[in-house]
Motif scaffolding. Structure first.
Motif, PDB file in Angstrom:
ATOM      1  N   LEU A 190      68.461  -3.432 -91.046  1.00 20.80           N
ATOM      2  CA  LEU A 190      68.480  -4.023 -89.711  1.00 20.80           C
ATOM      3  C   LEU A 190      68.203  -5.520 -89.729  1.00 20.80           C
ATOM      4  N   ASN A 191      67.420  -5.980 -90.689  1.00 22.67           N
ATOM      5  CA  ASN A 191      67.085  -7.404 -90.698  1.00 22.67           C
ATOM      6  C   ASN A 191      68.290  -8.298 -90.958  1.00 22.67           C
ATOM      7  N   VAL A 192      69.359  -7.756 -91.547  1.00 28.84           N
ATOM      8  CA  VAL A 192      70.590  -8.552 -91.671  1.00 28.84           C
ATOM      9  C   VAL A 192      71.644  -8.127 -90.651  1.00 28.84           C
ATOM     10  N   THR A 193      71.755  -6.828 -90.365  1.00 30.50           N
ATOM     11  CA  THR A 193      72.795  -6.400 -89.421  1.00 30.50           C
ATOM     12  C   THR A 193      72.503  -6.911 -88.018  1.00 30.50           C
ATOM     13  N   ARG A 194      71.236  -7.127 -87.714  1.00 28.16           N
ATOM     14  CA  ARG A 194      70.869  -7.671 -86.396  1.00 28.16           C
ATOM     15  C   ARG A 194      71.466  -9.059 -86.186  1.00 28.16           C
ATOM     16  N   ASP A 195      71.760  -9.760 -87.267  1.00 31.65           N
ATOM     17  CA  ASP A 195      72.340 -11.097 -87.169  1.00 31.65           C
ATOM     18  C   ASP A 195      73.854 -11.107 -87.371  1.00 31.65           C
ATOM     19  N   ALA A 196      74.441  -9.938 -87.561  1.00 28.29           N
ATOM     20  CA  ALA A 196      75.909  -9.835 -87.709  1.00 28.29           C
ATOM     21  C   ALA A 196      76.509  -9.702 -86.311  1.00 28.29           C
ATOM     22  N   ILE A 197      76.534 -10.809 -85.579  1.00 26.73           N
ATOM     23  CA  ILE A 197      76.830 -10.788 -84.143  1.00 26.73           C
ATOM     24  C   ILE A 197      78.235 -11.300 -83.850  1.00 26.73           C
ATOM     25  N   LEU A 198      78.889 -10.606 -82.911  1.00 26.28           N
ATOM     26  CA  LEU A 198      80.116 -11.111 -82.307  1.00 26.28           C
ATOM     27  C   LEU A 198      79.811 -11.487 -80.862  1.00 26.28           C
ATOM     28  N   THR A 199      80.100 -12.716 -80.491  1.00 20.03           N
ATOM     29  CA  THR A 199      79.850 -13.184 -79.130  1.00 20.03           C
ATOM     30  C   THR A 199      80.990 -12.751 -78.203  1.00 20.03           C
ATOM     31  N   PRO A 200      80.765 -12.778 -76.893  1.00 19.34           N
ATOM     32  CA  PRO A 200      81.868 -12.476 -75.964  1.00 19.34           C
ATOM     33  C   PRO A 200      83.071 -13.380 -76.158  1.00 19.34           C
ATOM     34  N   GLU A 201      82.858 -14.639 -76.492  1.00 18.51           N
ATOM     35  CA  GLU A 201      83.970 -15.549 -76.725  1.00 18.51           C
ATOM     36  C   GLU A 201      84.792 -15.117 -77.935  1.00 18.51           C
ATOM     37  N   GLU A 202      84.118 -14.677 -78.987  1.00 20.39           N
ATOM     38  CA  GLU A 202      84.828 -14.205 -80.181  1.00 20.39           C
ATOM     39  C   GLU A 202      85.575 -12.910 -79.891  1.00 20.39           C
ATOM     40  N   VAL A 203      84.976 -12.038 -79.099  1.00 18.55           N
ATOM     41  CA  VAL A 203      85.654 -10.794 -78.706  1.00 18.55           C
ATOM     42  C   VAL A 203      86.883 -11.116 -77.862  1.00 18.55           C
ATOM     43  N   ASN A 204      86.765 -12.079 -76.964  1.00 25.90           N
ATOM     44  CA  ASN A 204      87.916 -12.478 -76.155  1.00 25.90           C
ATOM     45  C   ASN A 204      89.035 -13.045 -77.024  1.00 25.90           C
ATOM     46  N   PHE A 205      88.669 -13.791 -78.066  1.00 25.91           N
ATOM     47  CA  PHE A 205      89.681 -14.318 -78.976  1.00 25.91           C
ATOM     48  C   PHE A 205      90.406 -13.180 -79.695  1.00 25.91           C
ATOM     49  N   ILE A 206      89.641 -12.196 -80.174  1.00 23.49           N
ATOM     50  CA  ILE A 206      90.258 -11.032 -80.826  1.00 23.49           C
ATOM     51  C   ILE A 206      91.204 -10.340 -79.855  1.00 23.49           C
ATOM     52  N   ASP A 207      90.751 -10.179 -78.610  1.00 21.38           N
ATOM     53  CA  ASP A 207      91.568  -9.494 -77.612  1.00 21.38           C
ATOM     54  C   ASP A 207      92.846 -10.266 -77.295  1.00 21.38           C
ATOM     55  N   SER A 208      92.776 -11.589 -77.345  1.00 23.41           N
ATOM     56  CA  SER A 208      93.960 -12.407 -77.044  1.00 23.41           C
ATOM     57  C   SER A 208      95.060 -12.208 -78.075  1.00 23.41           C
ATOM     58  N   ARG A 209      94.697 -11.731 -79.259  1.00 22.68           N
ATOM     59  CA  ARG A 209      95.680 -11.497 -80.322  1.00 22.68           C
ATOM     60  C   ARG A 209      96.061 -10.016 -80.435  1.00 22.68           C
ATOM     61  N   ALA A 210      95.460  -9.166 -79.602  1.00 17.61           N
ATOM     62  CA  ALA A 210      95.706  -7.722 -79.712  1.00 17.61           C
ATOM     63  C   ALA A 210      97.147  -7.399 -79.344  1.00 17.61           C
ATOM     64  N   ASP A 211      97.800  -6.578 -80.178  1.00 13.98           N
ATOM     65  CA  ASP A 211      99.180  -6.183 -79.872  1.00 13.98           C
ATOM     66  C   ASP A 211      99.420  -4.706 -80.156  1.00 13.98           C
ATOM     67  N   SER A 212      98.325  -3.917 -80.140  1.00  8.75           N
ATOM     68  CA  SER A 212      98.457  -2.473 -80.339  1.00  8.75           C
ATOM     69  C   SER A 212      97.369  -1.777 -79.531  1.00  8.75           C
ATOM     70  N   ALA A 213      97.577  -0.492 -79.285  1.00 11.82           N
ATOM     71  CA  ALA A 213      96.588   0.287 -78.528  1.00 11.82           C
ATOM     72  C   ALA A 213      95.242   0.306 -79.243  1.00 11.82           C
ATOM     73  N   LEU A 214      95.268   0.322 -80.576  1.00 16.40           N
ATOM     74  CA  LEU A 214      94.023   0.313 -81.339  1.00 16.40           C
ATOM     75  C   LEU A 214      93.275  -0.995 -81.116  1.00 16.40           C
ATOM     76  N   GLU A 215      93.977  -2.114 -81.246  1.00 17.33           N
ATOM     77  CA  GLU A 215      93.336  -3.419 -81.086  1.00 17.33           C
ATOM     78  C   GLU A 215      92.860  -3.643 -79.654  1.00 17.33           C
TER      79      GLU A 215
END
Length: 317
Positions: A190-215
């Motif tokens: 947990l001491n490292v996974t707690r810092d493995a963070i995706l921000t809402p902005e990064e999630v929005n960027f991923i979503d902007s490139r999504a081109d499949s139902a999975l993504e």
């Protein structure tokens, strides 16, 4: 390319790890084991099959693991964190009852025997199914090349109790067995996974490139997860990707983690400390070697983590 068998209790962060695995050309995912944890075993199995169907990977074998901890106690699930079905707001259109009475470790053992000394196991849920596999066929499990475990908490508070991380707390007997008996073990706590963070902005960027139902699933489930974490830890910048971090560790991405080697045990009887992970980090202690010695991640490079995740989750494999 690494041959990986993923053990998962498919809640939100498990789902992101699975999506990453099927999209990463460096991962040869050869099977997935479902188990109880965030949700019950049947829902976990259903969620895995649903995600693999969206990914066009129905060729991958899914193996039903176990339904409760080694203590025999009823497991505690976390619908407030992962949603009642395990995928936040998503309700997979498959009945979970289809997956009852399916435990089949022989399929797992066959995958390992077909790939001797080549299989990497990544366990991102409770340790019970993995422990049972070692109990049932230690000879076959000797043919596993290496094992990665998302679990434990060193130098930081737990997330299930004051001292215990959820995977170890969910079955401390199994976690203690794995940490003390499995060779070539790496623990991503947990001491490292707690810092493995995706921000809402990064999630929005991923979503902007999504081109499949999975993504297109990534944003709604991580938005749900973000709202949960705002209640758990007000002001947190994003959502910790605990299970994804452990899967990425198996790829040995340069500069991602810093490690120390220590013998590890898990408290399984303490009234206040059940599930606590224990290792000796006192000044003057050194790395250990040999059987019973685990490699423990103590630091994560957040920039390397985010860069790699964005690259993989926005490719169109």
């Amino acid at each position: 390319m690494k041959k990986i068998i993923l053990f998962a209790d498919t809640g939100i962060d498990d789902a992101i790890a699975l999506i990453y695995a099927v999209k990463n050309p460096e991962v040869d995912l050869i099977g997935v084991v479902s188990g109880y944890g965030n949700i019950d075993r049947e829902k976990a199995y259903r969620n895995i099959e649903y995600l693999l169907e969206l990914a066009g990977r129905t060729d991958l074998p899914v193996i039903a693991g176990v339904t409760r901890p080694l203590s025999g106690e009823d497991p505690v699930f976390f619908p407030d964190i992962h949603g009642s079905e395990g995928l936040g707001p998503i309700d997979p259109p498959i009945p979970e009852e289809r997956y009852a009475n399916r435990t089949n470790f022989s399929k797992l053992f066959r995958l390992i025997k077909e790939n001797p000394k080549e299989v990497t196991i990544v366990n991102v849920g409770r340790c019970t199914s993995l422990a049972i596999a070692h109990y049932l066929s230690p000879e076959v499990m000797e043919d596993v090349k290496e094992t990665y475990l998302m679990g434990g908490a060193f130098h930081v508070p737990g997330n299930a109790t004051e001292v215990a991380e959820a995977n170890f707390f969910g079955d401390p007997i199994a976690a203690d067995f794995i940490t003390q008996n499995v060779k070539n073990l790496t623990i991503i706590p947990l001491n490292v996974t707690r810092d493995a963070i995706l921000t809402p902005e990064e999630v929005n960027f991923i979503d902007s490139r999504a081109d499949s139902a999975l993504e297109e699933l990534i944003k709604p489930i991580l938005d749900f997860y973000y709202e949960v974490y705002q209640q758990l830890e007000p002001g947190i910048e994003g959502t910790p990707q605990h299970d994804l971090a452990a899967l990425m560790a198996a790829l040995e991405i340069e500069g991602l983690f810093q490690y120390r080697r220590r013998e590890v045990s898990v408290e399984d009887a303490g009234e206040y400390t059940s599930g606590e992970s224990v290792a000796d980090f006192r000044p003057g202690t050194r790395n250990c070697f040999g059987p019973g010695c685990s490699r423990i991640a103590l630091r994560i490079n957040e920039e390397v983590f985010v860069s790699n995740v964005l690259e993989i989750l926005t490719n169109h494999r």
